[in-house]
Write a protein that holds these residues in place. Structure first.
Motif, PDB file in Angstrom:
ATOM      1  N   ARG A  66      40.347  56.753 -44.017  1.00 46.44           N
ATOM      2  CA  ARG A  66      39.984  55.500 -44.671  1.00 46.44           C
ATOM      3  C   ARG A  66      40.950  55.099 -45.795  1.00 46.44           C
ATOM      4  NH1 ARG A  66      34.047  56.749 -43.969  1.00 46.44           N
ATOM      5  NH2 ARG A  66      33.224  54.985 -42.791  1.00 46.44           N
ATOM      6  N   ARG A  67      41.409  56.064 -46.567  1.00 50.14           N
ATOM      7  CA  ARG A  67      42.184  55.713 -47.764  1.00 50.14           C
ATOM      8  C   ARG A  67      43.534  55.118 -47.371  1.00 50.14           C
ATOM      9  NH1 ARG A  67      41.889  60.535 -52.103  1.00 50.14           N
ATOM     10  NH2 ARG A  67      43.299  59.063 -53.146  1.00 50.14           N
ATOM     11  N   PRO A  68      43.843  53.909 -47.865  1.00 49.25           N
ATOM     12  CA  PRO A  68      45.089  53.236 -47.475  1.00 49.25           C
ATOM     13  C   PRO A  68      46.337  54.063 -47.778  1.00 49.25           C
ATOM     14  CG  PRO A  68      43.641  51.711 -48.635  1.00 49.25           C
ATOM     15  CD  PRO A  68      43.030  53.079 -48.770  1.00 49.25           C
ATOM     16  N   GLU A  69      46.325  54.788 -48.904  1.00 49.03           N
ATOM     17  CA  GLU A  69      47.507  55.539 -49.290  1.00 49.03           C
ATOM     18  C   GLU A  69      47.812  56.693 -48.339  1.00 49.03           C
ATOM     19  OE1 GLU A  69      44.212  56.693 -52.305  1.00 49.03           O
ATOM     20  OE2 GLU A  69      44.808  54.973 -51.086  1.00 49.03           O
ATOM     21  N   TYR A  70      46.822  57.126 -47.558  1.00 45.76           N
ATOM     22  CA  TYR A  70      47.047  58.211 -46.611  1.00 45.76           C
ATOM     23  C   TYR A  70      47.749  57.755 -45.333  1.00 45.76           C
ATOM     24  CZ  TYR A  70      44.116  61.537 -49.203  1.00 45.76           C
ATOM     25  OH  TYR A  70      43.610  62.397 -50.151  1.00 45.76           O
ATOM     26  N   HIS A  71      47.713  56.467 -45.058  1.00 44.08           N
ATOM     27  CA  HIS A  71      48.234  56.014 -43.768  1.00 44.08           C
ATOM     28  C   HIS A  71      49.749  56.209 -43.660  1.00 44.08           C
ATOM     29  CE1 HIS A  71      45.001  54.368 -41.287  1.00 44.08           C
ATOM     30  NE2 HIS A  71      44.359  54.303 -42.431  1.00 44.08           N
ATOM     31  N   LYS A  72      50.470  56.041 -44.767  1.00 46.65           N
ATOM     32  CA  LYS A  72      51.911  56.283 -44.733  1.00 46.65           C
ATOM     33  C   LYS A  72      52.198  57.755 -44.438  1.00 46.65           C
ATOM     34  CE  LYS A  72      53.083  52.535 -47.929  1.00 46.65           C
ATOM     35  NZ  LYS A  72      53.641  52.187 -49.265  1.00 46.65           N
ATOM     36  N   VAL A  73      51.410  58.641 -45.075  1.00 40.50           N
ATOM     37  CA  VAL A  73      51.573  60.073 -44.859  1.00 40.50           C
ATOM     38  C   VAL A  73      51.256  60.430 -43.411  1.00 40.50           C
ATOM     39  CG1 VAL A  73      50.743  62.362 -45.532  1.00 40.50           C
ATOM     40  CG2 VAL A  73      51.040  60.574 -47.266  1.00 40.50           C
ATOM     41  N   VAL A  74      50.166  59.844 -42.884  1.00 44.89           N
ATOM     42  CA  VAL A  74      49.751  60.136 -41.516  1.00 44.89           C
ATOM     43  C   VAL A  74      50.837  59.743 -40.525  1.00 44.89           C
ATOM     44  CG1 VAL A  74      48.151  59.439 -39.702  1.00 44.89           C
ATOM     45  CG2 VAL A  74      47.278  60.066 -41.947  1.00 44.89           C
ATOM     46  N   ASN A  75      51.418  58.565 -40.728  1.00 40.87           N
ATOM     47  CA  ASN A  75      52.477  58.111 -39.815  1.00 40.87           C
ATOM     48  C   ASN A  75      53.701  59.017 -39.869  1.00 40.87           C
ATOM     49  OD1 ASN A  75      51.026  55.929 -38.856  1.00 40.87           O
ATOM     50  ND2 ASN A  75      51.723  54.563 -40.481  1.00 40.87           N
ATOM     51  N   LEU A  76      54.000  59.537 -41.052  1.00 41.29           N
ATOM     52  CA  LEU A  76      55.153  60.431 -41.196  1.00 41.29           C
ATOM     53  C   LEU A  76      54.901  61.793 -40.550  1.00 41.29           C
ATOM     54  CD1 LEU A  76      56.244  59.776 -44.903  1.00 41.29           C
ATOM     55  CD2 LEU A  76      57.579  59.277 -42.854  1.00 41.29           C
ATOM     56  N   MET A  77      53.641  62.239 -40.579  1.00 43.77           N
ATOM     57  CA  MET A  77      53.329  63.606 -40.164  1.00 43.77           C
ATOM     58  C   MET A  77      52.451  63.659 -38.915  1.00 43.77           C
ATOM     59  SD  MET A  77      52.533  65.214 -43.933  1.00 43.77           S
ATOM     60  CE  MET A  77      52.352  66.867 -43.265  1.00 43.77           C
ATOM     61  N   LYS A  78      52.447  62.600 -38.130  1.00 42.14           N
ATOM     62  CA  LYS A  78      51.554  62.516 -36.976  1.00 42.14           C
ATOM     63  C   LYS A  78      51.764  63.681 -36.003  1.00 42.14           C
ATOM     64  CE  LYS A  78      49.481  58.708 -34.454  1.00 42.14           C
ATOM     65  NZ  LYS A  78      49.611  57.300 -34.050  1.00 42.14           N
ATOM     66  N   ASP A  79      53.001  63.953 -35.678  1.00 43.38           N
ATOM     67  CA  ASP A  79      53.290  65.047 -34.744  1.00 43.38           C
ATOM     68  C   ASP A  79      52.964  66.401 -35.350  1.00 43.38           C
ATOM     69  OD1 ASP A  79      54.128  63.283 -32.799  1.00 43.38           O
ATOM     70  OD2 ASP A  79      56.230  63.379 -33.385  1.00 43.38           O
ATOM     71  N   ASP A  80      53.292  66.573 -36.637  1.00 44.46           N
ATOM     72  CA  ASP A  80      52.997  67.838 -37.304  1.00 44.46           C
ATOM     73  C   ASP A  80      51.502  68.128 -37.344  1.00 44.46           C
ATOM     74  OD1 ASP A  80      55.696  68.258 -37.838  1.00 44.46           O
ATOM     75  OD2 ASP A  80      55.613  67.140 -39.705  1.00 44.46           O
ATOM     76  N   LEU A  81      50.695  67.062 -37.491  1.00 43.62           N
ATOM     77  CA  LEU A  81      49.247  67.220 -37.563  1.00 43.62           C
ATOM     78  C   LEU A  81      48.592  67.302 -36.186  1.00 43.62           C
ATOM     79  CD1 LEU A  81      48.526  64.603 -40.380  1.00 43.62           C
ATOM     80  CD2 LEU A  81      48.248  67.070 -40.587  1.00 43.62           C
ATOM     81  N   GLY A  82      49.372  67.009 -35.144  1.00 43.18           N
ATOM     82  CA  GLY A  82      48.804  66.986 -33.804  1.00 43.18           C
ATOM     83  C   GLY A  82      47.907  65.787 -33.560  1.00 43.18           C
ATOM     84  N   LEU A  83      48.151  64.700 -34.299  1.00 42.77           N
ATOM     85  CA  LEU A  83      47.296  63.522 -34.212  1.00 42.77           C
ATOM     86  C   LEU A  83      47.690  62.623 -33.044  1.00 42.77           C
ATOM     87  CD1 LEU A  83      46.733  62.169 -37.844  1.00 42.77           C
ATOM     88  CD2 LEU A  83      44.992  62.940 -36.245  1.00 42.77           C
ATOM     89  N   ALA A  84      46.739  62.342 -32.193  1.00 44.42           N
ATOM     90  CA  ALA A  84      46.957  61.346 -31.154  1.00 44.42           C
ATOM     91  C   ALA A  84      46.657  59.954 -31.693  1.00 44.42           C
ATOM     92  CB  ALA A  84      46.053  61.630 -29.959  1.00 44.42           C
ATOM     93  N   MET A  85      45.740  59.871 -32.676  1.00 40.52           N
ATOM     94  CA  MET A  85      45.337  58.580 -33.213  1.00 40.52           C
ATOM     95  C   MET A  85      44.688  58.770 -34.578  1.00 40.52           C
ATOM     96  SD  MET A  85      42.454  55.954 -31.671  1.00 40.52           S
ATOM     97  CE  MET A  85      43.004  56.242 -29.998  1.00 40.52           C
TER      98      MET A  85
END
Length: 452
Positions: A100-119
């Protein structure tokens, strides 16, 4: 698929309910609350584990080492992201996280593969996008987009003395000279996917599929306004209000926000310098009148209390002819709420669940097609799915009138390299096309499922 749902709040319960209706899934829930987990597993044929999603032993007990997908929808962004990382480390499992937190979205996009995030899903941002789309076409009750925005399914109410009153579906194209297709009708408690002889009546809620240009022409010819709103009054200044105001201001719409918390008002003033922020009680009728409720072209109720949103919208409908939009968090009373004629109601939990179900089905697709888009329509009693047709598909190279289609199903649109075709019986679907199918059945994962 082996699926773990972490978090049994409203979104988690809705996701579990929808996935349980799909065939071929083994679902396990994780939540700290024993009574909540026990209640859900007694209602559905799924497993449950009581514990903390940050605990490695709890994740292992839920089967993370052999899971195909983790859906993390707890109320904590940090826990959702941590669980996603642990899922990748423990079992090379893909994950979907609510963030939910807007400031996390930049981090999520940078680390999507590292986190194993599909979405990563932000329910407030997704709900705001839905509302912004509605305010672009305020006559519509619901708008769903397909073919990368080229095609829309628009739901609206047939007004009294409309040219559509008494008109058969088969006569619309000839009489109005518009290439649109009626793909669904809601009449009282009944839902129809109409044939050509189906006769429309005033008061019907009908859904049409068309390109944006053809849809605009259709509404003009039946005497319905299509221009977007010029201003909106938003009641409540939470996350959805911020995202919505930002989107509307970007398109030149004047925005006024009424928010009770002075600290939040200060934040909104900094985040949205072009918006007008009023610090006051949004349930104060006199305040709303003073701030232009009666002349507002749209009113959006976005407080955190459903009852307030419902009452505010009902009040707004007595004071303005503008578009009224209501946010509802609790899904359990949707039937009652839909009977109140609130205009457009937005359920963030449903939007989140819809995104996730679409992803899960796309993961299970066969070689013949692939789900590109999916929306629940017709009061959630029908599905509209967009399939990409691949070589070897059982429906390619065959005219539509020769296909043995299941009952209560309609091939509503073909997108061929950006050219939008409202199909007739002799049209042929080809590899590379995307095809929109509307059906009262659920669980389709491949376009071959539309055949008997």
């Amino acid at each position: 698929m082996n699926i773990i749902v972490l978090g049994c709040g409203k979104a988690g319960q809705k996701i579990a309910e929808l996935l349980n209706e799909e065939n071929g899934h083994n679902i396990t829930l994780i939540d700290r609350r024993y009574d909540v987990v026990n209640d859900i597993i007694n209602h559905f044929d799924i497993m449950g584990v009581v514990g903390d999603g940050a605990d490695v032993d709890v994740l292992k007990e839920a089967g993370i080492e052999t899971a195909d997908l983790l859906i993390a929808v707890t109320g904590s962004d940090e826990l959702n992201l941590l669980a996603s990382l642990m899922a990748k480390k423990l079992g090379n499992c893909r994950s979907i996280a609510r963030v939910r937190r807007p400031e996390y979205h930049k981090v999520v996009n940078l680390m999507k593969d590292d986190l194993g995030l599909a979405m990563a899903i932000n329910p407030e941002r997704a709900a705001a996008s839905e509302i912004a789309r509605i305010l672009r076409f305020p006559t519509a009750i619901q708008i769903d987009t397909f073919a990368k925005g080229r095609v829309e399914i628009l739901k609206f109410k047939v007004p009294e003395q409309s040219p559509l009153d008494g008109m058969k579906v088969m006569d619309i194209v000839a009489k109005l000279n518009c290439d649109v297709l009626v793909c669904g009708v809601e009449r009282a408690s009944e839902v129809f996917i109409p044939g050509g002889n189906f006769e429309l009546k005033s008061g019907d809620l009908i859904s049409i599929v068309s390109s944006i240009q053809e849809g605009t022409q259709f509404f003009k010819k039946i005497g319905i306004k299509t221009n977007r709103v010029k201003d909106t009054l938003i009641i409540g200044g939470g996350g959805t209000a911020y995202y919505l105001a930002y989107l509307l201001i970007e398109t030149g719409i004047n925005v006024k926000i009424v928010e009770q918390n002075p600290n939040r008002c200060d934040e909104l003033l900094k985040l949205l310098p072009k918006a007008t922020v009023i610090c006051g009680d949004g349930t104060d009728n006199r305040l709303l009148i003073e701030e232009g409720l009666e002349s507002a072209e749209s009113v959006v109720s976005l407080t955190n209390i459903d009852e307030e949103n419902v009452l505010l919208s009902l009040y707004a409908k007595t004071k303005t002819n503008g578009k009224v939009v209501t946010k509802i968090n609790r899904i359990a009373y949707d039937r009652v709420i839909n009977s109140l004629d609130l205009g457009t109601t937005i359920y963030p939990k449903n939007i989140t669940a819809e995104y996730i179900v679409r992803f899960v089905r796309a993961k299970k697709n066969s070689l013949g097609s692939q789900i590109e888009t999916m929306h629940f329509i017709l009061d959630n009693k029908a599905e509209a799915l967009e399939f990409r047709i691949k070589d070897g598909s059982p429906i390619s190279g065959i005219s539509i009138d020769s296909l043995k289609l299941k009952d209560n199903l309609l091939i509503a649109c073909i997108n061929r390299g950006g050219k939008i075709i409202i199909p007739r019986g002799k049209d042929v679907i080809m590899p590379g096309d995307t095809v929109i199918v509307v059906t009262l059945k659920s669980g389709f994962k491949d376009v071959s499922d539309i055949l008997k």
